[in-house]
Design a protein around this motif. Structure first.
Motif, PDB file in Angstrom:
ATOM      1  N   LEU A 172      14.908   2.414   6.438  1.00 47.37           N
ATOM      2  CA  LEU A 172      14.419   1.079   6.795  1.00 47.37           C
ATOM      3  C   LEU A 172      15.568   0.091   6.941  1.00 47.37           C
ATOM      4  O   LEU A 172      15.601  -0.711   7.876  1.00 47.37           O
ATOM      5  CB  LEU A 172      13.438   0.577   5.725  1.00 47.37           C
ATOM      6  CG  LEU A 172      12.037   1.172   5.802  1.00 47.37           C
ATOM      7  CD1 LEU A 172      11.260   0.884   4.528  1.00 47.37           C
ATOM      8  CD2 LEU A 172      11.285   0.629   7.019  1.00 47.37           C
ATOM      9  N   ARG A 173      16.504   0.159   5.994  1.00 51.15           N
ATOM     10  CA  ARG A 173      17.636  -0.771   6.026  1.00 51.15           C
ATOM     11  C   ARG A 173      18.461  -0.554   7.298  1.00 51.15           C
ATOM     12  O   ARG A 173      18.776  -1.486   8.027  1.00 51.15           O
ATOM     13  CB  ARG A 173      18.494  -0.564   4.773  1.00 51.15           C
ATOM     14  CG  ARG A 173      19.459  -1.686   4.497  1.00 51.15           C
ATOM     15  CD  ARG A 173      19.884  -1.695   3.030  1.00 51.15           C
ATOM     16  NE  ARG A 173      20.001  -0.356   2.474  1.00 51.15           N
ATOM     17  CZ  ARG A 173      19.358   0.072   1.388  1.00 51.15           C
ATOM     18  NH1 ARG A 173      18.568  -0.735   0.722  1.00 51.15           N
ATOM     19  NH2 ARG A 173      19.523   1.300   0.955  1.00 51.15           N
ATOM     20  N   ALA A 227       3.873   4.655   4.092  1.00 52.24           N
ATOM     21  CA  ALA A 227       4.292   3.282   3.794  1.00 52.24           C
ATOM     22  C   ALA A 227       5.588   2.943   4.525  1.00 52.24           C
ATOM     23  O   ALA A 227       5.769   1.815   4.998  1.00 52.24           O
ATOM     24  CB  ALA A 227       4.444   3.100   2.276  1.00 52.24           C
ATOM     25  N   VAL A 228       6.475   3.919   4.641  1.00 53.35           N
ATOM     26  CA  VAL A 228       7.744   3.654   5.327  1.00 53.35           C
ATOM     27  C   VAL A 228       7.499   3.294   6.786  1.00 53.35           C
ATOM     28  O   VAL A 228       8.181   2.429   7.350  1.00 53.35           O
ATOM     29  CB  VAL A 228       8.715   4.855   5.179  1.00 53.35           C
ATOM     30  CG1 VAL A 228       8.181   6.123   5.845  1.00 53.35           C
ATOM     31  CG2 VAL A 228      10.081   4.513   5.751  1.00 53.35           C
ATOM     32  N   LYS A 280       7.441  -2.689  -1.981  1.00 55.31           N
ATOM     33  CA  LYS A 280       8.855  -2.332  -2.217  1.00 55.31           C
ATOM     34  C   LYS A 280       9.600  -2.168  -0.890  1.00 55.31           C
ATOM     35  O   LYS A 280      10.748  -2.568  -0.747  1.00 55.31           O
ATOM     36  CB  LYS A 280       8.933  -1.013  -2.990  1.00 55.31           C
ATOM     37  CG  LYS A 280       8.565  -1.151  -4.452  1.00 55.31           C
ATOM     38  CD  LYS A 280       8.770   0.163  -5.183  1.00 55.31           C
ATOM     39  CE  LYS A 280       8.040   0.105  -6.519  1.00 55.31           C
ATOM     40  NZ  LYS A 280       7.818   1.414  -7.099  1.00 55.31           N
ATOM     41  N   LEU A 281       8.918  -1.564   0.046  1.00 55.48           N
ATOM     42  CA  LEU A 281       9.586  -1.251   1.312  1.00 55.48           C
ATOM     43  C   LEU A 281       9.666  -2.458   2.242  1.00 55.48           C
ATOM     44  O   LEU A 281      10.661  -2.624   2.956  1.00 55.48           O
ATOM     45  CB  LEU A 281       8.876  -0.084   1.991  1.00 55.48           C
ATOM     46  CG  LEU A 281       8.915   1.230   1.178  1.00 55.48           C
ATOM     47  CD1 LEU A 281       8.128   2.324   1.882  1.00 55.48           C
ATOM     48  CD2 LEU A 281      10.350   1.677   0.930  1.00 55.48           C
ATOM     49  N   THR A 282       8.643  -3.327   2.223  1.00 55.72           N
ATOM     50  CA  THR A 282       8.741  -4.509   3.096  1.00 55.72           C
ATOM     51  C   THR A 282       9.854  -5.437   2.625  1.00 55.72           C
ATOM     52  O   THR A 282      10.463  -6.130   3.430  1.00 55.72           O
ATOM     53  CB  THR A 282       7.408  -5.288   3.178  1.00 55.72           C
ATOM     54  OG1 THR A 282       6.953  -5.578   1.872  1.00 55.72           O
ATOM     55  CG2 THR A 282       6.359  -4.502   3.928  1.00 55.72           C
ATOM     56  N   SER A 283      10.153  -5.424   1.321  1.00 55.23           N
ATOM     57  CA  SER A 283      11.252  -6.296   0.870  1.00 55.23           C
ATOM     58  C   SER A 283      12.584  -5.799   1.448  1.00 55.23           C
ATOM     59  O   SER A 283      13.458  -6.600   1.780  1.00 55.23           O
ATOM     60  CB  SER A 283      11.286  -6.407  -0.648  1.00 55.23           C
ATOM     61  OG  SER A 283      11.670  -5.173  -1.206  1.00 55.23           O
ATOM     62  N   VAL A 284      12.713  -4.491   1.606  1.00 58.62           N
ATOM     63  CA  VAL A 284      13.911  -3.950   2.258  1.00 58.62           C
ATOM     64  C   VAL A 284      13.972  -4.416   3.718  1.00 58.62           C
ATOM     65  O   VAL A 284      15.031  -4.824   4.230  1.00 58.62           O
ATOM     66  CB  VAL A 284      13.903  -2.402   2.198  1.00 58.62           C
ATOM     67  CG1 VAL A 284      15.093  -1.825   2.963  1.00 58.62           C
ATOM     68  CG2 VAL A 284      13.884  -1.910   0.764  1.00 58.62           C
ATOM     69  N   VAL A 285      12.824  -4.378   4.364  1.00 58.47           N
ATOM     70  CA  VAL A 285      12.766  -4.785   5.775  1.00 58.47           C
ATOM     71  C   VAL A 285      13.116  -6.263   5.931  1.00 58.47           C
ATOM     72  O   VAL A 285      13.901  -6.639   6.814  1.00 58.47           O
ATOM     73  CB  VAL A 285      11.355  -4.504   6.345  1.00 58.47           C
ATOM     74  CG1 VAL A 285      11.182  -5.150   7.719  1.00 58.47           C
ATOM     75  CG2 VAL A 285      11.108  -3.003   6.424  1.00 58.47           C
ATOM     76  N   LEU A 286      12.562  -7.106   5.068  1.00 60.70           N
ATOM     77  CA  LEU A 286      12.805  -8.552   5.180  1.00 60.70           C
ATOM     78  C   LEU A 286      14.288  -8.864   4.983  1.00 60.70           C
ATOM     79  O   LEU A 286      14.867  -9.677   5.713  1.00 60.70           O
ATOM     80  CB  LEU A 286      11.932  -9.299   4.170  1.00 60.70           C
ATOM     81  CG  LEU A 286      10.424  -9.230   4.473  1.00 60.70           C
ATOM     82  CD1 LEU A 286       9.594  -9.649   3.255  1.00 60.70           C
ATOM     83  CD2 LEU A 286      10.074 -10.107   5.676  1.00 60.70           C
ATOM     84  N   ALA A 306      -0.466  -0.514  -1.407  1.00 55.03           N
ATOM     85  CA  ALA A 306       0.058  -1.869  -1.266  1.00 55.03           C
ATOM     86  C   ALA A 306       1.314  -2.060  -2.116  1.00 55.03           C
ATOM     87  O   ALA A 306       2.257  -2.749  -1.708  1.00 55.03           O
ATOM     88  CB  ALA A 306      -1.017  -2.886  -1.648  1.00 55.03           C
ATOM     89  N   ALA A 307       1.338  -1.422  -3.286  1.00 51.13           N
ATOM     90  CA  ALA A 307       2.517  -1.548  -4.151  1.00 51.13           C
ATOM     91  C   ALA A 307       3.731  -0.859  -3.529  1.00 51.13           C
ATOM     92  O   ALA A 307       4.829  -1.420  -3.485  1.00 51.13           O
ATOM     93  CB  ALA A 307       2.206  -0.950  -5.526  1.00 51.13           C
TER      94      ALA A 307
END
Lengths: 506, 506
Positions: free
Chosen positions: A73-74, B102-103, A22-28, A17-18
């Motif tokens: 992701l970005r 996670a990615v 980090k990665l979902t914040s990049v996606v958002l 989850a941690a």
């Protein structure tokens, strides 16, 4: 790749989850940036320009060496967001393509992260129970008097219709079941018959966009084979609801079964005010019910409901690695007969979360909102000096209309103008409007523009500007259509240049 | 519901990303909390206890009034996470059920938020191009010499196998195509034949877990109908790879076609070292290739690859609202023939992001890791005094073994012990181990425990404790199995009490 970096991190467990956070914040961030860059309901420039930009942004899709999780992701999210047709934009109204509720999209993240697979208990212990609860509740919503209401979760209306025809085939015990449906039935009905090796369906013309019980009566009278009548509660083109009680009567008199494709209309049941429009639905042997239309789920969230769980028995299947007899006898739930798929994403997670967050009345209010918005839009079209609405009722939340300029053209040029207006709006990235062929007041079938209102917040007034844009585009395009069909679209695409579009071919 | 609150917020646009961010943080917290409460690879107590806890935590799933977005996300996510079988736990090794990267899970959030639907250009302008790029690249990976390699994105191996058989049926022009496969072929092959109205497949016994080319030769010799040989590259039970070059030869000599189900094994192609194990794959007319097994995608991420895009032509379909002829002629891409589904989630988004983040070599390294972990585990089983490994090679990343205590029992009691050990471990919430029937050295078919290693970071040593636990459980359970099969599971479930389990029935 180094051990310990984000590329190899998995999404499960507390540590997962941690990493995921980090990665979902990049996606958002990338989603927001992409939306701003796009600046409208869809990207400008038409298919070729969109393809050029996507390819330039992304480059080779299977590189030898990775760029890392955050960069990937970005880049990919931004490119896809920038090039999206966003149903959250009030002027994106072409299809039964809803803007998902944020609560549903967030719940879907849990499905991705946990990755339960719904084909065996030991891959989805709790998710399987949740699905059981939700399918029983939605089955009961559709078939309140049924002996044991149940539902299967499907990938959408297409799979639900397929399973409905499959079950009818198996009940008949032979691949001779004849499907009888209207020409407004979804194409997946005919496709399912083809897939299953059934005879070509009997397709009846629908003069006012609804299946005529008298026509069904005549068709059934002539059939020797067992029959399945497929009615629609919310046609794709117009959102019209077939006369279900009468169709149920006709089917019963002939010993035929009734399947109702309520992929669009089913959620009217959430509203006390609108549910009566679906009277007769509970008489069906099976019902297609989608929550990725009115229901605001990210794709996929389909269902096939039945009044009696026993109707699903033909799907039973044993595979020793998933549901060996001794495991089942020892109390491990057997889930394999709950789908045509094997590995299966827990779409029920987002559905359950949404039902809980909004409740039946909350969802009903959103459905009512969309119906009201369509009524408002219809009134605005009627009041518009340069547009004409398709005569007759408005469907659930769909409005058909065309520029008056199209009526002024002779022969097929009127329809060509309608199609061209739609394509120019797409090429300019200004609006996503649909199209449908439907009967006009003079009995002739004409092409119409279609607005399908599924936005839970858009009001009729948000679309006033769209109506003016359609009328103005029609005026601008008329001279070209009269001479060279297709020229206006090409010209529109040619006019568009955005700052980030690379020069030259790929 | 008040306008403006989070319940009605949609996930699209720049504002949607902000609303979504607030809600995903609730989900991430709930995922972490659920994992901690669970405290192992799966919840303890067995099916009934898990069901009780889930129902107690969630209550009625279709309430009249909603609880709000945050409460619903917290409650449902926590309950499902607490009750999950988490493949991120090193001791969750029963199935081809991978822990997602996670990615990939993060990229899947973008799919949910944007909600493109892949059935028409005006619902997925950029996502459609991305899919085109990825399917071409993966098609070329599998069929490097093909005239126009391509792929369809499917909901998994089951749908890919279905489409493969459908295409074979359509090429033959009649529903008489006879499928010839081994008894190790995935159950979806037989199910697809049933669905499509094809004759029952010819199922050949596989003595060493692989399809015997001589047996296929004999079977084809006796067939009058057109035939499709279905081989497997990575069997579900053992991860074994059929002798593809020889099978391709046999099929060619008989004028039959070859489909290879490489749902498990396909990603060996990412590794230079392992790709040679799939020699002969490119001779197939179609190949099932999954990225939600070795590929670490959240479900769904299936593919069907073909050497020539023209092979997909039978799926072509026109529906006026999605791909009218004049729109196609005017340059709007026609996407409807790319799937059996209509509305379709962009699973390609997470796939593309993962391919970019890790690159071919990065993914290949993860595949090699899993293969190596299985070899290490096999060696540890061989060295273990109280366990015995199924004789012969280890499959791709699967190890079959059984407690020596099972060999000491007579009749069917040995197999009953193996099954009971697995169920006790499940009921205690201590390990998720699979099961498979396979031939022993004496030619008899026996039941084995199965460890399918798909974790990109777990090493053989992480499983040493699991081996000891299996042996100890076998010893503990043996007396009960010898008298009352099933008693040990019930006892194990009865022993488990967790602090948050409510008393009494639901």
């Amino acid at each position: 790749m180094r051990a310990g970096d984000l590329e190899g991190a998995v999404s499960g467990g507390a540590e997962g989850a941690a990493a995921l956070g980090k990665l979902t914040s990049v996606v958002l961030d990338a989603l927001a940036e992409g939306a701003v860059t796009r600046g409208g309901p869809l990207p400008a420039g038409g298919p070729q320009a969109v393809a050029r930009r996507l390819r330039a942004a992304v480059g080779p899709v299977l590189p030898e060496y990775g760029t890392g999780a955050e960069e990937a992701l970005r880049t990919v999210t931004r490119a896809v967001a920038e090039g999206a047709a966003d149903p959250a934009d009030p002027w994106c109204v072409a299809h039964l393509h809803c803007p998902p509720l944020a609560v549903a999209a967030a719940a879907d993240l849990a499905a991705s992260a946990l990755n339960p697979s719904m084909d065996s208990w030991d891959q989805a212990p709790a998710a399987a129970v949740l699905e059981q609860e939700v399918t029983a509740a939605l089955g009961a919503l559709v078939h309140p008097g049924g002996p044991a209401p149940d539902a299967l979760v499907t990938s959408g209306g297409t799979e639900a219709n397929l399973v409905a025809l499959l079950l009818a085939r198996e009940r008949a015990g032979a691949a001779t079941v004849r499907v009888v449906c209207g020409d407004t039935a979804h194409h997946s009905v005919r496709r399912a018959a083809w897939l299953l090796g059934l005879p070509e369906p009997v397709v009846l013309p629908c003069r006012d966009g609804r299946l005529d019980p008298a026509a069904v009566d005549r068709a059934l009278t002539g059939l020797a084979a067992p029959a399945l009548v497929v009615a629609t509660a919310g046609t794709t083109d117009e959102g019209r609801i077939d006369p279900l009680p009468q169709l149920a009567d006709v089917a019963r008199r002939h010993g035929a079964e009734l399947h109702v494709d309520a992929a669009y209309g089913g959620p009217l049941l959430f509203s006390d005010r609108l549910a009566p429009r679906l009277a007769g639905l509970s008489a069906a042997t099976s019902v297609t019910f989608d929550l990725h239309k009115l229901g605001w789920q990210p794709v996929a969230a389909g269902l096939l409901t039945v009044p009696d769980s026993a109707l699903l028995a033909p799907l039973a299947l044993t595979a020793d690695y998933l549901n060996a007899d001794d495991d089942t006898e020892a109390g491990l739930p057997d889930l394999l007969g709950r789908s045509l798929r094997t590995t299966r994403r827990p779409d029920v997670l987002k559905i359950a979360t949404t039902l809980r967050a909004l409740g039946r009345t909350g969802l009903g209010a959103l459905v009512e909102h969309c119906v009201r918005a369509a009524e408002e839009l219809a009134a605005r079209v009627d009041a518009h000096p340069r547009l004409r609405r398709r005569p007759g009722d408005t469907g659930i939340s769909t409005v058909l209309f065309r520029p008056a300029a199209a009526d002024a053209l002779t022969g097929e040029a009127g329809d060509a103008l309608v199609a061209e207006v739609r394509r120019v709006l797409l090429a300019e990235g200004r609006a996503v409007v649909g199209r449908a062929v439907a009967e006009d007041a003079d009995g002739r079938r004409r092409l119409w523009l279609k607005a399908t209102l599924l936005h839970p917040r858009t009001a009729g007034e948000d679309l006033e500007g769209l109506l003016d844009l359609v009328a103005a585009t029609a005026a601008a395009v008329t001279p070209a259509v009269a001479t060279t069909p297709g020229a206006a679209t090409a010209a529109a695409a040619g006019r568009i240049r955005t700052g980030n579009e690379p020069e030259g071919p790929r």
